[in-house]
Each structure stands twice: as structure tokens, then as C-alpha cells.
Design an enzyme around this catalytic site. Structure first.
Site, mmCIF file in Angstrom:
data_model
loop_
_atom_site.group_PDB
_atom_site.id
_atom_site.type_symbol
_atom_site.label_atom_id
_atom_site.label_comp_id
_atom_site.label_asym_id
_atom_site.label_seq_id
_atom_site.Cartn_x
_atom_site.Cartn_y
_atom_site.Cartn_z
ATOM 1 C CE1 TYR A 1 42.735 55.862 50.685
ATOM 2 C CE2 TYR A 1 41.123 54.985 52.217
ATOM 3 C CZ TYR A 1 41.438 55.497 50.974
ATOM 4 O OH TYR A 1 40.455 55.633 50.025
ATOM 5 C CE LYS B 1 38.928 52.314 48.317
ATOM 6 N NZ LYS B 1 39.188 52.996 49.604
ATOM 7 C CD GLN C 1 35.541 53.737 47.297
ATOM 8 O OE1 GLN C 1 36.438 54.515 47.622
ATOM 9 N NE2 GLN C 1 35.305 52.626 47.961
ATOM 10 C CG HIS D 1 43.196 52.873 45.521
ATOM 11 N ND1 HIS D 1 43.685 52.925 46.796
ATOM 12 C CD2 HIS D 1 42.498 54.028 45.365
ATOM 13 C CE1 HIS D 1 43.304 54.056 47.370
ATOM 14 N NE2 HIS D 1 42.586 54.738 46.524
ATOM 15 C CG ASP E 1 36.291 52.997 51.459
ATOM 16 O OD1 ASP E 1 36.035 52.095 50.637
ATOM 17 O OD2 ASP E 1 37.154 53.880 51.258
ATOM 18 N N GLY F 1 32.134 66.629 49.809
ATOM 19 C CA GLY F 1 32.951 67.712 49.255
ATOM 20 C C GLY F 1 34.435 67.502 49.458
HETATM 21 P P1 NAP Z 1 34.244 63.354 52.482
HETATM 22 O O1 NAP Z 1 33.505 62.229 53.102
HETATM 23 O O2 NAP Z 1 33.727 63.990 51.264
HETATM 24 O O3 NAP Z 1 34.372 64.580 53.467
HETATM 25 C C1 NAP Z 1 35.161 64.632 54.499
HETATM 26 C C2 NAP Z 1 35.327 66.064 54.983
HETATM 27 O O4 NAP Z 1 34.090 66.648 55.397
HETATM 28 C C3 NAP Z 1 36.213 65.971 56.129
HETATM 29 O O5 NAP Z 1 37.108 67.033 56.064
HETATM 30 C C4 NAP Z 1 35.305 66.099 57.349
HETATM 31 O O6 NAP Z 1 36.017 66.757 58.357
HETATM 32 C C5 NAP Z 1 34.131 66.920 56.807
HETATM 33 N N1 NAP Z 1 32.810 66.461 57.307
HETATM 34 C C6 NAP Z 1 32.405 65.201 57.531
HETATM 35 N N2 NAP Z 1 31.126 65.168 57.927
HETATM 36 C C7 NAP Z 1 30.708 66.451 57.962
HETATM 37 C C8 NAP Z 1 29.481 67.078 58.298
HETATM 38 N N3 NAP Z 1 28.428 66.349 58.667
HETATM 39 N N4 NAP Z 1 29.412 68.422 58.221
HETATM 40 C C9 NAP Z 1 30.487 69.163 57.844
HETATM 41 N N5 NAP Z 1 31.669 68.627 57.507
HETATM 42 C C10 NAP Z 1 31.781 67.281 57.558
HETATM 43 O O7 NAP Z 1 35.803 62.911 52.366
HETATM 44 P P2 NAP Z 1 36.718 61.992 51.503
HETATM 45 O O8 NAP Z 1 37.783 61.570 52.444
HETATM 46 O O9 NAP Z 1 37.115 62.688 50.257
HETATM 47 O O10 NAP Z 1 35.860 60.740 51.070
HETATM 48 C C11 NAP Z 1 35.353 59.798 52.015
HETATM 49 C C12 NAP Z 1 36.069 58.463 51.950
HETATM 50 O O11 NAP Z 1 36.027 57.942 50.625
HETATM 51 C C13 NAP Z 1 37.571 58.498 52.272
HETATM 52 O O12 NAP Z 1 37.822 58.617 53.654
HETATM 53 C C14 NAP Z 1 37.994 57.185 51.674
HETATM 54 O O13 NAP Z 1 37.645 56.111 52.532
HETATM 55 C C15 NAP Z 1 37.178 57.160 50.385
HETATM 56 N N6 NAP Z 1 37.915 57.722 49.227
HETATM 57 C C16 NAP Z 1 38.259 56.873 48.212
HETATM 58 C C17 NAP Z 1 38.965 57.345 47.124
HETATM 59 C C18 NAP Z 1 39.342 56.396 46.016
HETATM 60 O O14 NAP Z 1 40.211 56.750 45.186
HETATM 61 N N7 NAP Z 1 38.738 55.238 45.943
HETATM 62 C C19 NAP Z 1 39.336 58.697 47.038
HETATM 63 C C20 NAP Z 1 38.935 59.550 48.072
HETATM 64 C C21 NAP Z 1 38.231 59.058 49.157
HETATM 65 P P3 NAP Z 1 36.089 66.178 59.870
HETATM 66 O O15 NAP Z 1 36.858 64.892 59.834
HETATM 67 O O16 NAP Z 1 36.793 67.268 60.591
HETATM 68 O O17 NAP Z 1 34.641 66.004 60.280
#
Ligand code: NAP
Length: 338
Positions: free
Chosen positions: A56, A85, A191, A118, A51, A221
Site C-alpha cells: 500500500y 503483508k 483474508q 499477501h 489492516d 463493495g
Molecule cells: P471497502 O471497505 O469495501 O470500501 C471502501 C469504499 O467504500 C471506499 O471507497 C469508501 O469511500 C466507501 N465507504 C466506506 N464506508 C462507507 C459507508 N459507510 N457508506 C458508503 N460508502 C462507504 O474497500 P477496500 O479498500 O476494497 O477493502 C477494505 C480494506 O481491505 C482495504 O483498505 C485493505 O486494507 C484491505 N484489502 C486487502 C486486499 C488483499 O488483497 N488482501 C485487497 C483489497 C483490500 P470513502 O473513503 O470516501 O468513505
């Protein structure tokens, strides 16, 4: 593992989407090269759904990772499912294709598997990602989201993307697209932020009734980027109930949070740039939460959103009244989540 053999869901346009995706967003202070390294590790451990987004600003690095993994024989292009996106400054219909083509150029690919709007927020077109006026307020634009959607339909017809969908839409905004006269393709997915503190059960039910897949972001989180997430937000993976369930299954709270989504029919994204956690996040197919576990996790819902729009509401250059829902009509500029 090819796409057919990875765990996938059927999309309403006949394409397949792997149910577990690798997130590539990282805050600005993280070197872009990390996205390249992490994406290669993710593909090595088995992730096939990646994704990403124009916003980004790391599609060159992510694209290089995909091309490296194709070149070394780990995967073929058709094994991968890549999402990009269309960013908010490209929502005018004449700019949609341009944004997608910019992503493709950075990626070094001929097509993406999925292209999303997006968010239903249009900003003034231009090179600035988040255009602001002299007083620092974000400059919005007025765009008919149905025109944006038609432009995206054309991108699918041109073969630039296999599937098209939306992100950060509420059910009313989805209905704008679904009820559009002359609709050629339905969105395949929506999404949205989704995790035990914001389980989106109503939106999920609505999406399922329309054969639209709900894709969860911030399922672990969130990245807690201070630009988007308030520092006093609760730490999801510190949640005692998730910890207890994780202990019972000899898993981590993160694995439980991901497995929870898979078992309720949600496609889930997990971002990590850490090798150990990337591996851990892929190990969610060999255990099962009980119906009781699922119920207890459902009970954690408190409609808490990490990706708060409040900063945005305070910094747009039009008059809005917090608490009201704007733009339920076709000319969408801005949403307020509710
Ligand atoms: P997330 O997947 O909720 O969490 C990422 C955080 O958790 C990171 O800081 C990571 O740190 C930590 N982490 C990952 N695996 C872990 C585990 N097994 N145990 C403990 N900590 C863990 O993050 P997100 O970036 O908010 O969402 C994921 C993806 O969704 C994004 O990268 C993006 O592609 C997409 N997204 C889309 C939108 C939208 O508007 N469409 C908005 C937000 C995000 P480390 O890297 O240090 O492991």
C-alpha cells in the site's frame, strides 16, 4: 478500550483479533497523508484492528498515526492489532523477513500483530512493486509457497510478528500449507474478498473447519480503483435489498453489509478516509440482523468478484490458459480464482 475489551475473536495460536478492522488501502491519486489522518480518526472512534500492507506504500503515514495515538495516551501498543503483508516480490524465503523488517522500519514498531502472505502469486524480486518486461507484461517468479510459509514461521519465532496467516488463498492453497510436513504454525486467518455478492460460503465453511478465521475485504463493495475494478461493476451499497434492510433497522446499507459479516463469524475490514463514514462503520455492534435478513442477504450471492484477476491474466509473461487452475502443486506462481 483495550484489546481485551474490544470485540475480538480467538485465533488458533492463542492471540486475539478484533472482529472489525480499519482498511488503509487507497488508490495512488489519494495523498498518503490522508491515510495518516484517517487512521487517527479510526483509532479515536474505537477501531483497534488496522489492516495495512507493504504494497500500500503508506505504512510510514499509518505508523506515524499509531505512534501519535500512543503518544497522546489514546492507546497503548498492546491495545492495537496491526496487520501487514508480505508482497509478491518478496515470496522467496530469503526475502520474507526483509519485507517484514522494511514494514517495521517504516512503521517505527518492533513487531506487528499479524503478517500475511499477501497473495499466492510470486513476482520477480526487485524494487519494482509490479515488475514488467519490455512488452509491459508482469514478470512472475517460481517459489515454493511452503518455503515462504517456513520463512514466515521463523519471523514469528523471532518475535517480529505475533501471528501469521495468508490472504487470497483458495482452499487448495490453504491445504498446501496445512498438509506441509513439519508444519509449525497453522495460518490464523485467510483474508479474502467477501461481501454479499461474493459471500464465500464454501471457503468460510472450510476455514471454520480448520479453525482459520476468514477476514473479509471489500466488504463495502471495494474501493473501485480502476486499476483493479471494472467500472461497470455493480455498486454494492446501492443494492435495493440492502437498502430495504437498512431502512428497517434505521441503519445505512454499509452498516448492514458489515453487520452481515460479523453475524456469520467473519472478521470484517472497512476502509473509509471520511470522518463521518469512519464513525458510521464502527457503529455496528448495537443492532442485530434477523435470521430472515441474513437469509435474504445470503441470497444476493452471485460469485461476483470486484478485484478481478482478468487484467492480470492478460498481462503475465508466461503462457496460461484462462479457465484452468494452475499451480495446485507446491510450486505456486499464480492462482486463478474460481
Ligand atoms: P471497502 O471497505 O469495501 O470500501 C471502501 C469504499 O467504500 C471506499 O471507497 C469508501 O469511500 C466507501 N465507504 C466506506 N464506508 C462507507 C459507508 N459507510 N457508506 C458508503 N460508502 C462507504 O474497500 P477496500 O479498500 O476494497 O477493502 C477494505 C480494506 O481491505 C482495504 O483498505 C485493505 O486494507 C484491505 N484489502 C486487502 C486486499 C488483499 O488483497 N488482501 C485487497 C483489497 C483490500 P470513502 O473513503 O470516501 O468513505
Amino acid at each position: 478500550m483495550d484489546r481485551k475489551h474490544s470485540r475480538s475473536v480467538n485465533l488458533n495460536d492463542g492471540n486475539l483479533m478484533p472482529v472489525l478492522g480499519f482498511g488503509t488501502f487507497a488508490p495512488d491519486e489519494i495523498p498518503k497523508s490522508k491515510a495518516n489522518e484517517a487512521t487517527k480518526i479510526a483509532i479515536d472512534v474505537g477501531f483497534r484492528h488496522i489492516d495495512a500492507a507493504y504494497f500500500y506504500q503508506n505504512e510510514e503515514e499509518v505508523g506515524q498515526a499509531l505512534r501519535d495515538k500512543m503518544a497522546d495516551g489514546t492507546v497503548k501498543r498492546e491495545d492495537l492489532f496491526y496487520t501487514t503483508k508480505i508482497w509478491s516480490t518478496f515470496l522467496r524465503p530469503e526475502l520474507v523477513r526483509q519485507c517484514l523488517e522494511r514494514s517495521l522500519k517504516k512503521l517505527g514498531l518492533d513487531y506487528v500483530d499479524l503478517c500475511l502472505i499477501h497473495e499466492p502469486i510470486a513476482m520477480k524480486p526487485g524494487e519494482e512493486l509490479v515488475p514488467k518486461d519490455a512488452s509491459g507484461k508482469i514478470i512472475l517468479d517460481v517459489v515454493d509457497i511452503c518455503d515462504t510459509w517456513e520463512a514466515l514461521e521463523k519471523c514469528k519465532d523471532l518475535g517480529l510478528t505475533k501471528s501469521i496467516g495468508v490472504s487470497n488463498f483458495n482452499h487448495k492453497q490453504l491445504e498446501l500449507i496445512l498438509n506441509k510436513p513439519g508444519l509449525k504454525y497453522k495460518p490464523v486467518c485467510n483474508q479474502v474478498e467477501c461481501h454479499p455478492y461474493l459471500n464465500q460460503s464454501k471457503l468460510l465453511e472450510f476455514c471454520k473447519s480448520k479453525d482459520i478465521v476468514l477476514v473479509a475485504y471489500s466488504a463495502l463493495g471495494s474501493h473501485r480503483d480502476p486499476n483493479w475494478v471494472s467500472s461497470d461493476s455493480p455498486y454494492l451499497l446501492e443494492e435495493p435489498i440492502l437498502k430495504t434492510i437498512a431502512k428497517k433497522h434505521n441503519r445505512s446499507p454499509g452498516q448492514v453489509a458489515l453487520r452481515y459479516q460479523l453475524q456469520r463469524g467473519v472478521v470484517v475490514l472497512a476502509k473509509s478516509f471520511n470522518e463521518k463514514r469512519i464513525k458510521e462503520n464502527f457503529e455496528v455492534f448495537d443492532f442485530e440482523l434477523t435470521p430472515e435478513d441474513m437469509k435474504v442477504i445470503d441470497g444476493l450471492n452471485r460469485n461476483f468478484r470486484y478485484d478481478s484477476m482478468s487484467f492480470f491474466l492478460l498481462s503475465v509473461s508466461i503462457d496460461i490458459c484462462p479457465g484452468t487452475v494452475l499451480f495446485q502443486v507446491r510450486r505456486i506462481t499464480l492462482i486463478i480464482h474460481f
